[in-house]
Design a protein around this motif. Structure first.
Motif: not given
Length: 1007
Positions: A493-502, A543-555
């Motif tokens: 999940a963290k790798e997915t969020w970092l990839d989407l953020r980049e 931003q919605a996709s990044e926020d969703a990925a970040f929330a998934a990483s936090r969970r």
């Protein structure tokens, strides 16, 4: 209000304790609060607001108690670190320290799990004389009231005039009158004027409702008048509606017509009633004359019938008179008859008594006289006296027999007791040894049970630990697998969020370009022209996709933390269970526990009989003593009983010789005495009966002589004839009444036949009563109809008069209501801005806010002239807006270069910033004065400086620097790099993976 020191612990992005020295920051007048995006610059201001008001600014407030408190706590903080904010400030001449802690969870001190700590607050005051701090309160409510009174403003006012959020004022400049009214209403608290508007509207609605209800009541009265008239009026009730001004005159006029018509109907009914009364009186007289003639004729005819009936009853009258005269003669013979009857009854009774007495005597005494019978009675009584002397000896002999029988019974009982005691004592030694052995066995079982109990409990505990060890071993393996899975998911999940953020950062220009609107300034450069906006490429991340990925990483990270906690807890429990269980298996421990349990149960069962065995031994010893004592007592009683029996035998032998002579041929002395008593009683009764028979015979003979003499003197041939003529008192009174009734009836009939008017009426023709009665009934019916008609007319007239008075009263009552409604409706429309007299359609609250806005514009212009080099001036406008909207809260900017006045919504991005800054500073001054004049020595300005050019930025900083003339300090919250060179005093907020930190820089040196 001056801030001195702020301490933040586990709050927002700050994991550890951070301290902000506002005294050092404010020393230069202007200081910069900067840091990377998301570092926590605004959180510093949130902490100040939270310390003062126990809440963060409204834009960042989260609804729901537990959620709000949880949002204040830092996610980076250790679980054992408490969230706390401490602010030291001077306000109202008092130096105070406020400490706040929200509700939060912490690990339990004992065991596992967490517990909830309640929210806490504290207020202390510094004592200048003593130099120490004095606690004032720990109550949330008391602290809130104390701070509110000292600051003189609410949280919304504080956030607006101290924190100065520039984005809000930029929207304020572009907003319409309604939006400006909502903001100014919160700041200046004009609710009382809105309440006046609402109160006037309520009064208008109430007055209107009162007028409508009054008109409805007037209409209801008119309907009731129509109902009371009941068709007497040809003209119908006027058709009017409630609220019609002509309703009252129309109803009053119609009621007057109804009343006059009712008066005419009443006069006509009175004339008809008078004529009907005359006809009824004449018919009544004719009916009375016919009834009188019929009565006299019937009276005379009845007299003749009664005379004939009376003559037919004359023989009965004569017979009754004769019978009554003979009865009154027989009354003189009645006493002699009564005396003779009494004597005869007494003689029959005496004869019967004599027969009964002689039947009980022997045959030789049946004809014996009374004197001889009395002599025999006295002889029997003398013999009875001699027999009574022997009764005592007979009773004593019977007592001796009973006593000897009791001695024999006691002897048999003692013999049985001695035999039983001898048999029981023979086996005593064997029984005593058996009881002693039972006691010793029970005592040994007590010791054995205690030893086994000490071995059983540790064995059971070890068994439970072994079972828990085996179960926890499987749980530990399962929790390890869950932990590995959670770590893999968290990494993915963290790798997915970092990839989407980049990917989003690479295409952020296209995302910002998508928000551009033609003619509106850019949020980045401030320009209203957008010649070549960037385009989104393939695979653009929003931003919605990044926020969703970040929330998934936090969970996922939270799931890893929870899995690690669970796994550590299971491992600890497993280690403890393994240590307690030792190396034995569950089967071995089960067998050991069962064996110890069986042995302990058997020993405990034997030990439970210890007390019973001791009690049995004691009871046996007591029974031995009792039996020995009873044996000795029985032997003593046997010896005494032998002597007593010999004495009784000697006494009874002496009594028997006397009793033989006293009994005679009877079985007992008592039986012989009973015979003598009975014979004496029979002889006495026979003698008395003979004497009664002789006396009653002589009395009957005397009564017969007196009765014959009385009957002869009364005129009767024989006493029997006199007895037949006797009548009782009621019979004689009945004959007398019948004779009196006949004589009274004869006198009444004679008087009736002698009446002259009745004799004359009998000579006249028969009366025609039916014809007279029919005439009278017809006249009576006509009179009732006329009377009913008059009553109805009078009631109708009275009801109409009463309803008319009610209508007049209602009209008089409605007059002041209509006047009051007109006055209140005019005031309500005027304050609501809907009246034609209110040309600008301005509400009362808007009018008050317009005055405040005019003051704000004047205060803002003083600074705006400096910021714009004298070009711009803010003015208030009360001109009406287009589309029929209300006026009063317009805000225009005057450009001195062109001489034109235009709406603030037309300002460019840079112009909007310094105009809104001037407006915010002006608003801060006005609100401060409005809220009570509390001095505000520290202000914060949040963002917006990036839209200014270098010259305008210098002018804005000069204006802010001029605030020091009023001993104020200004904190600028911005990440604009140019401000770091221009403002030497800085508070830098630095973010990291372990939480943010703050550092103070003055003149290029770190602090």
């Amino acid at each position: 209000m001056r801030l001195h020191r702020l301490t933040i612990t586990a709050f927002g992005p700050f994991a550890d304790t951070q301290e902000v020295d506002f005294d050092a920051l404010c020393a230069g007048g202007i200081f910069l609060l900067h840091g990377a995006t998301g570092a926590g610059k605004t959180s510093v201001l949130d902490a100040v607001c939270y310390a003062l008001y126990d809440a963060v600014p409204g834009a960042r407030q989260i609804k729901g108690g537990a959620t709000k408190d949880a949002s204040l706590r830092s996610d980076h903080a250790d679980a054992s670190t408490y969230t706390e904010v401490c602010l030291e400030l001077t306000v109202g001449g008092r130096r105070l320290e406020i400490t706040r802690s929200p509700a939060q969870t912490r690990p339990k001190k004992r065991g596992t799990g967490v517990t909830v700590e309640k929210a806490r607050s504290g207020l202390r005051e510094h004592d200048p004389a003593g130099g120490d701090w004095r606690a004032l309160s720990r109550s949330h409510q008391e602290i809130g009231e104390e701070i509110g009174q000292l600051l003189g403003m609410s949280r919304e006012q504080f956030c607006q005039v101290v924190l100065l959020p520039q984005g809000d004022f930029a929207r304020f400049l572009r907003a319409d009158a309604e939006a400006r009214g909502r903001l100014l209403g919160r700041l200046f608290d004009t609710r009382r004027f809105a309440a006046v508007e609402e109160r006037l509207a309520e009064l208008r609605r109430g007055a209107e409702q009162g007028v409508r209800e009054g008109d409805q009541r007037l209409l209801d009265i008119g309907q009731r008048i129509a109902g009371a008239a009941r068709g007497g009026i040809e003209q119908p009730l006027p058709a009017r509606q409630p609220g019609d001004p002509g309703l009252a005159p129309a109803v009053l006029e119609w009621a007057a017509v109804a009343r006059s018509t009712a008066h005419e109907h009443r006069d006509i009914a009175e004339s008809a009633l008078a004529a009907a009364e005359s006809r009824q009186a004449a018919a009544r007289r004719l009916l009375d004359d016919a009834r009188e003639l019929a009565r006299l004729q019937e009276r005379f005819a009845e007299g003749r019938r009664r005379a004939d009936a009376l003559e037919a009853r004359r023989p009965e009258y004569e017979a009754a008179r004769t019978r009554l005269e003979r009865a009154r003669k027989a009354d003189r013979v009645a006493p002699a008859l009564t005396l003779r009857d009494d004597a005869e009854r007494a003689h029959r009774t005496a004869a019967a008594g004599l027969d009964r007495a002689r039947s009980l005597l022997p045959a030789e005494l049946t004809d014996t006289g009374a004197d001889h019978l009395s002599a025999l009675e006295r002889k029997m009584l003398e013999e009875l006296g001699r027999v009574d002397a022997a009764r005592g000896a007979e009773r004593r002999s019977a007592e001796i027999s009973r006593e000897r029988a009791e001695l024999d019974r006691q002897a048999r009982a003692d013999e049985e007791l001695l035999a039983d005691a001898a048999g029981w004592l023979t086996g005593w030694e064997a029984a005593r040894r058996a009881h002693q052995e039972r006691v010793e066995t029970s005592q040994e079982a007590v010791t054995r049970a205690e030893q086994l109990a000490g071995q059983l409990e540790p064995a059971r505990a070890q068994l439970e630990a072994a079972r828990a060890r085996d179960a926890l071993d499987a749980r530990a393996a399962a929790s390890q697998r869950l932990l590995n899975t959670a770590r893999e998911r968290a990494n993915d999940a963290k790798e997915t969020w970092l990839d989407l953020r980049e990917r989003r950062l690479r295409g952020i220009a296209a995302e910002l370009a998508a928000r551009l609107v033609a003619g509106e300034p850019c949020a980045v450069c401030g320009s209203a022209d957008h010649p070549a906006p960037a385009r989104a490429g393939a695979g653009q991340v929003d931003q919605a996709s990044e926020d969703a990925a970040f929330a998934a990483s936090r969970r996922a990270e939270a799931a890893v933390t929870e899995a690690e906690r669970d796994h550590a807890s299971v491992r600890e429990e497993y280690a403890a269970a393994r240590s307690a269980a030792g190396g034995s298996t569950v089967a071995e421990l089960v067998a050991l526990t069962e064996r110890l349990g069986r042995e302990h149960t058997a020993a405990h069962r034997l030990a439970a009989g210890t007390h019973a065995a001791r009690e049995a031994l004691a009871r046996a010893e007591r029974e031995r003593e009792d039996r020995l004592t009873a044996q000795r007592s029985a032997e003593n009683r046997v010896a005494a009983r032998t002597s007593r029996r010999e004495a009784l035998d000697h006494e009874q032998t002496g009594l028997e010789s006397d009793l033989v002579r006293a009994r005679g041929d009877a079985a007992t002395v008592a039986e012989h005495a009973a015979r003598l008593t009975k014979r004496a009683r029979l002889l006495a009764e026979a003698a008395h009966a003979v004497r009664d028979f002789d006396a009653t015979a002589q009395r009957l003979k005397d009564a017969d002589g007196r009765l014959a003499d009385a009957a002869f003197r009364a005129g009767f041939e024989t006493p029997r004839e006199a007895a037949a003529a006797l009548l009782s008192g009621p019979e004689q009174r009945g004959l007398t009444h019948r004779m009196d009734d006949w004589q009274a009836e004869a006198a009444t009939v004679a008087d009736r036949l002698a009446e002259q008017d009745a004799r004359d009426a009998a000579q006249a023709p028969p009366a025609r009563l039916d014809t007279a009665l029919m005439s009278y009934e017809g006249a009576e019916t006509a009179l009732r109809a006329a009377s009913s008609a008059l009553t109805g007319a009078r009631e109708r007239g009275g009801e109409l008069a009463r309803l008319s008075r009610r209508a007049e009263e209602e009209v008089r009552r409605l007059g002041p209501l209509r006047t009051e409604y007109a006055r209140v409706a005019r005031l309500a429309a005027l304050t609501a801005g809907t009246s034609t007299d209110n040309d600008r359609k301005m509400r009362l609250e808007s009018y008050v806010l317009a005055a405040r806005l005019e003051q704000v514009a004047e205060a803002a212009t003083a600074r705006l002239l400096h910021m714009s080099s004298g070009r711009y001036t803010l003015v208030h406008s009360d001109a009406r807006s287009g589309g029929g909207k209300r006026s009063g809260l317009g805000l225009h900017v005057v450009d001195s270069w062109t001489g034109s006045e235009r709406d603030t919504a037309t300002l460019s991005g840079g112009e909007t910033f310094f105009v809104s800054l001037a407006l915010a500073l002006g608003l801060a001054d006005v609100v401060t004065d409005e809220a009570g004049g509390a001095r505000l020595d520290t202000l914060f300005i949040d963002e917006g400086f990036g839209s200014l050019d270098d010259q305008t930025l210098d002018e804005v900083l000069d204006v802010l620097d001029s605030l020091r003339e009023r001993d104020r300090s200004v904190g600028i919250v911005s990440h604009v790099a140019d401000l770091r060179r221009r403002i030497p005093t800085q508070l830098e907020v630095t973010k990291s993976r372990r939480g943010s930190t703050v550092s103070l820089r003055t003149g290029g040196a770190d602090g």
